[in-house]
Design an enzyme around this catalytic site. Structure first.
Site, PDB file in Angstrom:
ATOM      1  N   SER A 147      16.912   4.972  -2.021  1.00 11.33           N
ATOM      2  CA  SER A 147      16.251   3.752  -1.568  1.00 11.33           C
ATOM      3  C   SER A 147      17.256   2.606  -1.565  1.00 11.33           C
ATOM      4  O   SER A 147      17.998   2.427  -2.527  1.00 11.33           O
ATOM      5  CB  SER A 147      15.084   3.400  -2.489  1.00 11.33           C
ATOM      6  N   ASN A 160      14.686  10.713  -5.837  1.00 10.72           N
ATOM      7  CA  ASN A 160      15.024   9.658  -4.880  1.00 10.72           C
ATOM      8  C   ASN A 160      16.176   8.820  -5.424  1.00 10.72           C
ATOM      9  O   ASN A 160      15.998   8.009  -6.334  1.00 10.72           O
ATOM     10  CB  ASN A 160      13.795   8.782  -4.625  1.00 10.72           C
ATOM     11  N   LEU A 195       4.136   6.129   1.472  1.00  6.63           N
ATOM     12  CA  LEU A 195       2.858   5.684   2.023  1.00  6.63           C
ATOM     13  C   LEU A 195       1.818   5.579   0.914  1.00  6.63           C
ATOM     14  O   LEU A 195       1.089   4.600   0.821  1.00  6.63           O
ATOM     15  CB  LEU A 195       2.386   6.647   3.114  1.00  6.63           C
ATOM     16  N   PHE A 201      10.199   0.082  -5.112  1.00  9.59           N
ATOM     17  CA  PHE A 201       9.541   1.021  -6.025  1.00  9.59           C
ATOM     18  C   PHE A 201       8.376   0.356  -6.764  1.00  9.59           C
ATOM     19  O   PHE A 201       8.191   0.548  -7.973  1.00  9.59           O
ATOM     20  CB  PHE A 201      10.529   1.590  -7.058  1.00  9.59           C
ATOM     21  N   LYS A 256      16.652  13.429  -2.220  1.00  6.16           N
ATOM     22  CA  LYS A 256      16.500  12.608  -1.016  1.00  6.16           C
ATOM     23  C   LYS A 256      17.705  11.701  -0.866  1.00  6.16           C
ATOM     24  O   LYS A 256      18.037  10.927  -1.772  1.00  6.16           O
ATOM     25  CB  LYS A 256      15.226  11.769  -1.073  1.00  6.16           C
ATOM     26  N   ASN A 278      16.407   8.912   3.964  1.00  5.72           N
ATOM     27  CA  ASN A 278      15.651   7.716   3.633  1.00  5.72           C
ATOM     28  C   ASN A 278      15.867   6.662   4.726  1.00  5.72           C
ATOM     29  O   ASN A 278      16.442   6.954   5.777  1.00  5.72           O
ATOM     30  CB  ASN A 278      16.115   7.197   2.257  1.00  5.72           C
ATOM     31  N   THR A 335       7.373   6.779  -4.350  1.00  9.09           N
ATOM     32  CA  THR A 335       8.191   7.030  -5.517  1.00  9.09           C
ATOM     33  C   THR A 335       7.530   6.443  -6.760  1.00  9.09           C
ATOM     34  O   THR A 335       7.049   5.310  -6.746  1.00  9.09           O
ATOM     35  CB  THR A 335       9.594   6.440  -5.335  1.00  9.09           C
ATOM     36  N   ASN A 366      16.397  -0.436  -1.800  1.00 11.17           N
ATOM     37  CA  ASN A 366      15.685  -1.603  -2.319  1.00 11.17           C
ATOM     38  C   ASN A 366      15.660  -1.705  -3.842  1.00 11.17           C
ATOM     39  O   ASN A 366      15.005  -2.581  -4.393  1.00 11.17           O
ATOM     40  CB  ASN A 366      14.251  -1.602  -1.781  1.00 11.17           C
ATOM     41  N   THR A 367      16.357  -0.805  -4.542  1.00 10.61           N
ATOM     42  CA  THR A 367      16.567  -0.921  -5.984  1.00 10.61           C
ATOM     43  C   THR A 367      18.063  -1.097  -6.195  1.00 10.61           C
ATOM     44  O   THR A 367      18.855  -0.248  -5.763  1.00 10.61           O
ATOM     45  CB  THR A 367      16.064   0.327  -6.729  1.00 10.61           C
ATOM     46  N   ASN A 372      11.269  -2.513   5.302  1.00  6.39           N
ATOM     47  CA  ASN A 372      10.595  -2.762   4.030  1.00  6.39           C
ATOM     48  C   ASN A 372      11.617  -2.958   2.916  1.00  6.39           C
ATOM     49  O   ASN A 372      12.704  -2.395   2.953  1.00  6.39           O
ATOM     50  CB  ASN A 372       9.624  -1.616   3.698  1.00  6.39           C
TER      51      ASN A 372
END
Length: 346
Positions: free
Chosen positions: A178, A175, A64, A115, A220, A249, A86, A180-181, A111
């Site tokens: 995620s 982390n 956030l 990062f 995480k 996550n 992150t 998204n990486t 989303n």
């Protein structure tokens, strides 16, 4: 009531633009002494986890406030702890926009931020300006790798961030989950995870000696794990004596949102549709850990009952994110009230 009206306005805007406006508004209210318009009371329900005394069991999940620019405003809304990031060693823009999609019919968000952040030095400057940590507030800092860092050098990015944030953090979250990486979740696999945790724990001990203070390390993990992967991760957590695990996550699953507008967007799904999956994985992880490593339960908490289910599945603390977007500070108080007196220190 106030947040319900504000949400109607915010949800009429582009999601990422609304996110920035909302955070700026929260900071403005706090600076003006008007946070009480959003949060009416703090729930005092202390618990000790990772050797830290948390004033209540409800925290804000990372993502956030990626750069730690709104710590004091968010802390005024009743959270027992705030997790920022992150963060990566160097600034990076993240993935192309648009990259946040609301699914209001399901109380969910997809989303693919990637990062996006201003870099670790910018985050540290923001943390040092904030009053919350100076006053003893519990501040977690979530660390990751830059997208252009090769996977074989990923551990170096985590070590850089750990060294830089160590002196400012109450705890540090690693982390590796995620979606998204590119290839990041490969770090959850056997040898890669073992090597990363070994290097991080060695660095943690050196930093503890240097700073004269032990800062706990949490990992995480993703919800998209089979039973063997959960068992393998649990063994690694115990073997390396990690201080906590955050489960979980966002998910790659689209169960429950397949036919909704934006339901087919790529990225991580969070919110109500993730609750069952995240809680199931958390429960299996708790069984495998057998109380040796405390769990922070995340994923799909939209009401107090959901928070209670996380503790029933073995969590010591919970964190919220998407539920906060949909329900605002009311959810913080409701969840904290629902957990009052439950659970135990870990």
């Amino acid at each position: 009531m106030i947040y319900s009206l504000l949400r109607r306005v915010l949800f009429s805007m582009d999601a990422e633009k609304a996110h920035g406006i909302a955070l700026s508004g929260i900071s403005f209210l706090q600076a003006s002494g008007l946070s009480g318009l959003m949060a009416d009371r703090f729930v005092d329900d202390p618990v000790e986890v990772m050797g830290i005394r948390f004033p209540n069991k409800v925290g804000l999940a990372a993502g956030l406030d990626k750069n730690g620019a709104h710590i004091d405003g968010l802390a005024a809304l009743g959270f027992g702890h705030i997790e920022i990031g992150t963060i990566t060693p160097r600034p990076q823009p993240g993935n192309p926009k648009p990259r946040i999609f609301r699914l209001p019919e399901a109380q969910a968000i997809i989303n693919r931020m990637g990062f996006n952040n201003a870099g670790v030095e910018a985050l540290l400057a923001n943390v040092r300006r904030a009053e919350f940590p100076k006053q003893g507030g519990i501040l977690g800092i979530n660390i990751g790798k830059n997208a252009d860092t090769p996977m074989e050098k990923a551990a170096e990015d985590y070590l850089i961030c750990l060294e830089k944030v160590y002196g400012e953090a109450s705890y540090v979250t690693v982390n590796i989950s995620s979606p998204n990486t590119k290839n990041l979740r490969e770090l959850q696999k056997d040898e890669a995870l073992d090597d990363l945790l070994a290097r991080l724990k060695a660095a943690q001990q050196q930093l503890a000696d240097r700073h004269g203070r032990y800062v706990p390390l949490a990992l995480k993990i993703a919800p998209d794990l089979d039973d063997l992967q959960i068992s393998t991760i649990a063994d690694a957590l115990k073997r390396h004596r990690m201080d906590a695990v955050i489960a979980t996550n966002t998910t790659l699953s689209r169960a429950g949102v397949e036919k909704l507008p934006h339901g087919d967007e790529t990225g991580g799904l969070s919110g109500a549709p993730e609750f069952r999956l995240a809680t199931t994985v958390q429960g299996k992880l708790a069984h495998a850990l057998a109380g040796e490593v405390p769990i922070i339960g995340v994923g799909g908490i939209l009401k107090g009952e959901d928070a209670r289910a996380k503790l029933a599945a073995g969590a010591s603390l919970v964190q919220i994110y998407t539920g906060f977007i949909y329900r605002g500070p009311e959810l913080v108080r409701e969840a904290a009230d629902s957990l009052r007196g439950l659970g135990k220190s870990a």
